[in-house]
Design an enzyme around this catalytic site. Sequence first.
Site, PDB file in Angstrom:
ATOM      1  N   PRO A  38       0.828  -1.208   0.000  1.00 29.09           N
ATOM      2  CA  PRO A  38       0.000   0.000   0.000  1.00 29.09           C
ATOM      3  C   PRO A  38       0.865   1.263   0.000  1.00 29.09           C
ATOM      4  CG  PRO A  38      -0.036  -1.067   2.166  1.00 29.09           C
ATOM      5  CD  PRO A  38       0.709  -1.980   1.249  1.00 29.09           C
ATOM      6  N   ASP A  39       0.344   2.366  -0.568  1.00 25.11           N
ATOM      7  CA  ASP A  39       1.068   3.626  -0.414  1.00 25.11           C
ATOM      8  C   ASP A  39       0.693   4.223   0.940  1.00 25.11           C
ATOM      9  OD1 ASP A  39      -1.394   4.835  -0.778  1.00 25.11           O
ATOM     10  OD2 ASP A  39      -0.917   5.781  -2.690  1.00 25.11           O
ATOM     11  N   PHE A  40       1.059   5.456   1.178  1.00 28.36           N
ATOM     12  CA  PHE A  40       0.840   6.033   2.511  1.00 28.36           C
ATOM     13  C   PHE A  40      -0.430   6.864   2.585  1.00 28.36           C
ATOM     14  CE2 PHE A  40       5.260   5.059   2.098  1.00 28.36           C
ATOM     15  CZ  PHE A  40       5.528   4.445   3.310  1.00 28.36           C
ATOM     16  N   ARG A  41      -0.663   7.695   1.562  1.00 31.58           N
ATOM     17  CA  ARG A  41      -1.671   8.741   1.710  1.00 31.58           C
ATOM     18  C   ARG A  41      -2.909   8.589   0.838  1.00 31.58           C
ATOM     19  NH1 ARG A  41       3.343  10.471   2.315  1.00 31.58           N
ATOM     20  NH2 ARG A  41       3.840  11.410   4.311  1.00 31.58           N
ATOM     21  N   ASN A 112      11.085   4.855  -1.836  1.00 32.59           N
ATOM     22  CA  ASN A 112      10.568   3.571  -1.365  1.00 32.59           C
ATOM     23  C   ASN A 112      11.648   2.758  -0.671  1.00 32.59           C
ATOM     24  OD1 ASN A 112       8.286   4.466  -2.578  1.00 32.59           O
ATOM     25  ND2 ASN A 112       8.501   3.196  -4.419  1.00 32.59           N
ATOM     26  N   ASP A 114      11.277  -0.561  -0.346  1.00 33.99           N
ATOM     27  CA  ASP A 114      10.963  -1.952  -0.698  1.00 33.99           C
ATOM     28  C   ASP A 114      12.037  -2.610  -1.568  1.00 33.99           C
ATOM     29  OD1 ASP A 114      10.449  -0.948  -3.340  1.00 33.99           O
ATOM     30  OD2 ASP A 114       8.364  -0.550  -2.792  1.00 33.99           O
ATOM     31  N   HIS A 131      15.174   7.312   1.248  1.00 34.24           N
ATOM     32  CA  HIS A 131      14.680   7.065   2.598  1.00 34.24           C
ATOM     33  C   HIS A 131      15.239   5.772   3.184  1.00 34.24           C
ATOM     34  CE1 HIS A 131      11.032   9.933   1.808  1.00 34.24           C
ATOM     35  NE2 HIS A 131      12.170  10.565   1.981  1.00 34.24           N
TER      36      HIS A 131
HETATM   37  P1  OAD Z   1       2.118   8.793  -0.862  1.00 35.05           P
HETATM   38  O1  OAD Z   1       1.231   7.700  -0.387  1.00 35.05           O
HETATM   39  O2  OAD Z   1       2.136  10.046  -0.081  1.00 35.05           O
HETATM   40  O3  OAD Z   1       1.747   9.169  -2.364  1.00 35.05           O
HETATM   41  C1  OAD Z   1       1.559   8.192  -3.360  1.00 35.05           C
HETATM   42  C2  OAD Z   1       1.113   8.877  -4.641  1.00 35.05           C
HETATM   43  O4  OAD Z   1       1.074   7.905  -5.674  1.00 35.05           O
HETATM   44  C3  OAD Z   1      -0.266   9.507  -4.556  1.00 35.05           C
HETATM   45  O5  OAD Z   1      -0.244  10.758  -5.228  1.00 35.05           O
HETATM   46  C4  OAD Z   1      -1.154   8.487  -5.292  1.00 35.05           C
HETATM   47  O6  OAD Z   1      -2.254   9.095  -5.930  1.00 35.05           O
HETATM   48  C5  OAD Z   1      -0.198   7.942  -6.317  1.00 35.05           C
HETATM   49  N1  OAD Z   1      -0.468   6.551  -6.733  1.00 35.05           N
HETATM   50  C6  OAD Z   1      -0.800   5.487  -5.969  1.00 35.05           C
HETATM   51  N2  OAD Z   1      -0.897   4.364  -6.703  1.00 35.05           N
HETATM   52  C7  OAD Z   1      -0.594   4.725  -7.991  1.00 35.05           C
HETATM   53  C8  OAD Z   1      -0.516   4.025  -9.233  1.00 35.05           C
HETATM   54  N3  OAD Z   1      -0.728   2.702  -9.316  1.00 35.05           N
HETATM   55  N4  OAD Z   1      -0.208   4.734 -10.340  1.00 35.05           N
HETATM   56  C9  OAD Z   1       0.038   6.064 -10.282  1.00 35.05           C
HETATM   57  N5  OAD Z   1      -0.015   6.784  -9.151  1.00 35.05           N
HETATM   58  C10 OAD Z   1      -0.322   6.125  -8.014  1.00 35.05           C
HETATM   59  O7  OAD Z   1       3.590   8.157  -0.986  1.00 35.05           O
HETATM   60  P2  OAD Z   1       4.988   8.913  -1.128  1.00 35.05           P
HETATM   61  O8  OAD Z   1       4.838  10.210  -1.823  1.00 35.05           O
HETATM   62  O9  OAD Z   1       5.959   7.936  -1.679  1.00 35.05           O
HETATM   63  O10 OAD Z   1       8.441   7.763   4.299  1.00 35.05           O
HETATM   64  O11 OAD Z   1       5.327   9.171   0.412  1.00 35.05           O
HETATM   65  C11 OAD Z   1       6.522   9.812   0.778  1.00 35.05           C
HETATM   66  C12 OAD Z   1       7.043   9.306   2.112  1.00 35.05           C
HETATM   67  O12 OAD Z   1       6.031   9.418   3.113  1.00 35.05           O
HETATM   68  C13 OAD Z   1       7.391   7.843   2.115  1.00 35.05           C
HETATM   69  O13 OAD Z   1       8.670   7.583   1.607  1.00 35.05           O
HETATM   70  C14 OAD Z   1       7.257   7.450   3.566  1.00 35.05           C
HETATM   71  C15 OAD Z   1       6.115   8.302   4.017  1.00 35.05           C
HETATM   72  O14 OAD Z   1       6.210   8.817   5.303  1.00 35.05           O
HETATM   73  C16 OAD Z   1       9.177   6.727   4.805  1.00 35.05           C
HETATM   74  O15 OAD Z   1       8.926   5.560   4.589  1.00 35.05           O
HETATM   75  C17 OAD Z   1      10.337   7.098   5.636  1.00 35.05           C
END
Ligand code: OAD
Length: 287
Positions: A38-41, A112, A114, A131
């Site tokens: 999963p992503d974060f936000r 990432n 991962d 990171h």
């Molecule tokens: P976020 O979860 O903040 O953002 C992910 C982005 O990717 C969002 O804009 C989603 O809309 C987009 N997205 C998700 N799935 C997608 C897909 N299949 N195709 C295209 N776009 C997609 O994640 P990051 O920006 O990576 O820190 O978060 C930054 C940091 O916040 C991370 O590195 C983490 C966290 O705190 C640490 O792990 C230390």
Amino acid sequence: MTISKNSVTVLANHLKKNPDSKVIFLVGAGASTSCGIPDFRSPKTGLYHNLSKLNLPYAEAVFDVDYFKENPKPFYTLAKELYPGNFKPSEFHYLMKLFEDKGRLKRIYTQNIDTLEREAGISSELVIEAHGSFASNHCIECAKEFPLSVFKDKLDSANAKGEFSYAKCSECKGLIKPKIVFFGENLPEAFFNTWDDDVEWLSKRHNATEDLIIVAGTSLTVHPFASLPSEVPDTSRRGLFNLGLVGDFEDNPRDDDIFIEGLLDEIAHKLATELGWLEELELLIKA
Ligand code: OAD
Ligand code: ZN
């Protein structure tokens, strides 16, 4: 800014018209969502929306070093879920590998942890893990280093006993923490040094080649990473592959920015098709 159904074609044409140009990718969690991480936000599916079971005072505490010292359980729980080795790279990761094979990859800066860029076979000197990652681990008290496998065994053995215990240092019983950059910790020096070098390199190539900086699958909310796109010299061209407009692309769009809205794997597939690289991409995925 180019925002249209033809954005992929615009980008592919740019790459074809400028055969000496190279690409720098700036990637985030969206690169790995299709791998099952999963992503974060993202609303509903993002990790920060699903941490309620961990009883955190606030979601980002899971990556807060002071909070970890007080209560390591949330991070260790998450670490087990995110552990490398459990996931396979996505089509988008393999497209970045193909850019390397074609001599068109200058660098990947990834937020990432991962290690899926490495899993896709991309050379380590081309990848900056901004990171950190699970690859190295150390005791937060005495700094003793532990191999990846030891950290993993410690977490797993705790699980096998049917109870949760912590990954503790064999020397001093301090907590073992992977070198993932937590809030309140510095990014690796290589991140800053390599970015400075790459920006200088871009500036020197001025006009001749039209290099591309492609930001992909990140919300651009966590600094200093989030400020990189604004530091791209304006002689280079910026692209954004994402589900929505973010960061500097939204706040300070440039006339020649290219925004490709959508899922990264679909974008990767279309771009490979337009570049005539699809067969090679499919071979990489199958290999
Ligand atoms: P976020 O979860 O903040 O953002 C992910 C982005 O990717 C969002 O804009 C989603 O809309 C987009 N997205 C998700 N799935 C997608 C897909 N299949 N195709 C295209 N776009 C997609 O994640 P990051 O920006 O990576 O820190 O978060 C930054 C940091 O916040 C991370 O590195 C983490 C966290 O705190 C640490 O792990 C230390
Ligand atoms: Zn120790």
